[in-house]
Design a protein around this motif. Structure first.
Motif, PDB file in Angstrom:
ATOM      1  N   SER A 221       0.819  -1.213   0.000  1.00 45.55           N
ATOM      2  CA  SER A 221       0.000   0.000   0.000  1.00 45.55           C
ATOM      3  C   SER A 221       0.855   1.266   0.000  1.00 45.55           C
ATOM      4  N   LEU A 222       2.098   1.175   0.482  1.00 45.39           N
ATOM      5  CA  LEU A 222       2.971   2.349   0.546  1.00 45.39           C
ATOM      6  C   LEU A 222       3.749   2.549  -0.757  1.00 45.39           C
ATOM      7  N   ILE A 223       4.322   1.476  -1.274  1.00 47.45           N
ATOM      8  CA  ILE A 223       4.992   1.534  -2.574  1.00 47.45           C
ATOM      9  C   ILE A 223       4.122   0.769  -3.560  1.00 47.45           C
ATOM     10  N   GLY A 230       6.022   2.043 -13.620  1.00 47.26           N
ATOM     11  CA  GLY A 230       6.990   2.068 -12.531  1.00 47.26           C
ATOM     12  C   GLY A 230       6.308   1.956 -11.186  1.00 47.26           C
ATOM     13  N   TYR A 231       6.590   2.903 -10.283  1.00 50.33           N
ATOM     14  CA  TYR A 231       6.083   2.838  -8.918  1.00 50.33           C
ATOM     15  C   TYR A 231       5.699   4.224  -8.418  1.00 50.33           C
ATOM     16  N   VAL A 232       4.853   4.249  -7.384  1.00 51.67           N
ATOM     17  CA  VAL A 232       4.481   5.494  -6.744  1.00 51.67           C
ATOM     18  C   VAL A 232       4.479   5.261  -5.223  1.00 51.67           C
ATOM     19  N   PHE A 233       5.056   6.208  -4.480  1.00 50.63           N
ATOM     20  CA  PHE A 233       5.078   6.135  -3.037  1.00 50.63           C
ATOM     21  C   PHE A 233       3.863   6.887  -2.482  1.00 50.63           C
ATOM     22  N   VAL A 234       3.024   6.171  -1.711  1.00 50.32           N
ATOM     23  CA  VAL A 234       1.776   6.731  -1.175  1.00 50.32           C
ATOM     24  C   VAL A 234       1.872   6.723   0.347  1.00 50.32           C
ATOM     25  N   PRO A 235       2.227   7.852   0.975  1.00 43.09           N
ATOM     26  CA  PRO A 235       2.478   7.860   2.428  1.00 43.09           C
ATOM     27  C   PRO A 235       1.298   7.430   3.271  1.00 43.09           C
ATOM     28  N   ASP A 236       0.055   7.731   2.831  1.00 42.74           N
ATOM     29  CA  ASP A 236      -1.103   7.351   3.644  1.00 42.74           C
ATOM     30  C   ASP A 236      -1.603   5.963   3.338  1.00 42.74           C
ATOM     31  N   GLY A 237      -1.004   5.297   2.333  1.00 41.39           N
ATOM     32  CA  GLY A 237      -1.361   3.913   2.033  1.00 41.39           C
ATOM     33  C   GLY A 237      -2.718   3.723   1.376  1.00 41.39           C
ATOM     34  N   LYS A 238      -3.328   4.808   0.914  1.00 42.76           N
ATOM     35  CA  LYS A 238      -4.634   4.677   0.274  1.00 42.76           C
ATOM     36  C   LYS A 238      -4.474   4.224  -1.169  1.00 42.76           C
ATOM     37  N   ALA A 239      -5.426   3.442  -1.644  1.00 39.92           N
ATOM     38  CA  ALA A 239      -5.394   2.960  -3.015  1.00 39.92           C
ATOM     39  C   ALA A 239      -5.519   4.126  -3.985  1.00 39.92           C
ATOM     40  N   ARG A 240      -4.769   4.051  -5.063  1.00 37.78           N
ATOM     41  CA  ARG A 240      -4.836   5.092  -6.076  1.00 37.78           C
ATOM     42  C   ARG A 240      -5.753   4.658  -7.208  1.00 37.78           C
TER      43      ARG A 240
END
Length: 240
Positions: A221-223, A230-240
Motif C-alpha cells: 500500500s505504501l509503494i 513504474g512505482y508510486v510512493f503513497v504515504p497514507d497507504g490509500k489505493a490510487r
C-alpha cells in the motif's frame, strides 16, 4: 587533465591484477592490488582509497559479502564490482548491496578506466549514493519513520538496517510522494544520470523495501505499482 585517483584492486587472478595495475598506472593513477578480503580489511584499516575495484568471486568471503559488509558499516567508499559470471541475479544483488557499478569479465581496460572516472565524477558532483542528507529531516509514513540526516529507518520503534542502495532508493521515494516514477527515473535519481538502466534490479530492490516497510508486502500500500510504468510512493497507504 584527467584527475589522478588512489585505486585499490582486489582480485584473485594475479595476471589480471598485473595487467590492470600497469594500465591504470599508465593513465596516472596510483594502484594497489590485493588477492582476498582479509588483505583488504588490513589495508582499509591503514588507508582508504578513492575507489575499490572488487571481484565478485573471491576465495573465502565473496565480493558480494564484502560489499554488503562495507555498506552496512556506513562506508562511503565507492565500489566497482567485477565478475566472470554472466548470471543476471549476481549483477542485481551487487547493485542492491550498494555497488556503484558492475563490469563483467572479459572487458576492455579502457572501459574500466571510463567507468572509474564516471563513478568518481558523479560522486564529486552529487555526493555518494546513499549518503545522509543533513537537511532532510524525518519523514513519517505508516508505522515507519525515516531520518534522512542519520540514514535511520525505524518501524514501530525498532531500528531496521538499510544498505546504501536501499536508503538511496527509499530517500528518493519519500521525496516524491504520490508522484508516479518510471523505473528509469528511479534509477537515475537514486544512482545518478550515468547509471545504466537495469529494470530488473529496480524491481528486486523495490521488493526488498516492501518487506521492510509494508504492513503486508504481498499487497503493498505504501509503494504501489503503476503497471507498465513504474512505482508510486503513497504515504497514507490509500489505493490510487
Amino acid at each position: 587533465m584527467t584527475n589522478q585517483y588512489d585505486l585499490l584492486l582486489v582480485d584473485d587472478d594475479p595476471d589480471l591484477r598485473s595487467l590492470l595495475k600497469q594500465y591504470l598506472e599508465k593513465h596516472g593513477h596510483q594502484v594497489a592490488t590485493l588477492s582476498d578480503a582479509s588483505q583488504l580489511d588490513r589495508r582499509l584499516a591503514r588507508q582508504r582509497p578513492d575507489l575499490l575495484i572488487l571481484d565478485l568471486m573471491l576465495p573465502g568471503e565473496s565480493g558480494l559479502q564484502v560489499c554488503q559488509r562495507l555498506k552496512l558499516a556506513d562506508e562511503d567508499l565507492p565500489i566497482l564490482m567485477l565478475t566472470a559470471r554472466g548470471d543476471e541475479i549476481d549483477r542485481i544483488i551487487g547493485l542492491e548491496m550498494g555497488a556503484d557499478d558492475y563490469l563483467g569479465k572479459p572487458f576492455n581496460p579502457r572501459e574500466l578506466l571510463a567507468r572509474i572516472q564516471a563513478i568518481l565524477r558523479r560522486r564529486k558532483l552529487r555526493g555518494p549514493a546513499g549518503a545522509p542528507d543533513p537537511d532532510g529531516g524525518v519523514v513519517v509514513f505508516g508505522d515507519c519513520q525515516l531520518d534522512l540526516a542519520t540514514r535511520r529507518l525505524q518501524r514501530a520503534g525498532q531500528t531496521l538496517p538499510l544498505t546504501s542502495g536501499e536508503f538511496s532508493l527509499l530517500a528518493v521515494l519519500v521525496r516524491y510522494p504520490n508522484r508516479p516514477l518510471s523505473r528509469e527515473r528511479l534509477i537515475e535519481l537514486s544512482r545518478g544520470r550515468e547509471a545504466e538502466a537495469f529494470e530488473r534490479s529496480m524491481d528486486v530492490q523495490i521488493s526488498r523495501l516492501r518487506k521492510l516497510i509494508e504492513p503486508n508486502p504481498g499487497q503493498p500500500s505504501l509503494i504501489q505499482t503503476v503497471w507498465g510504468f513504474g512505482y508510486v510512493f503513497v504515504p497514507d497507504g490509500k489505493a490510487r
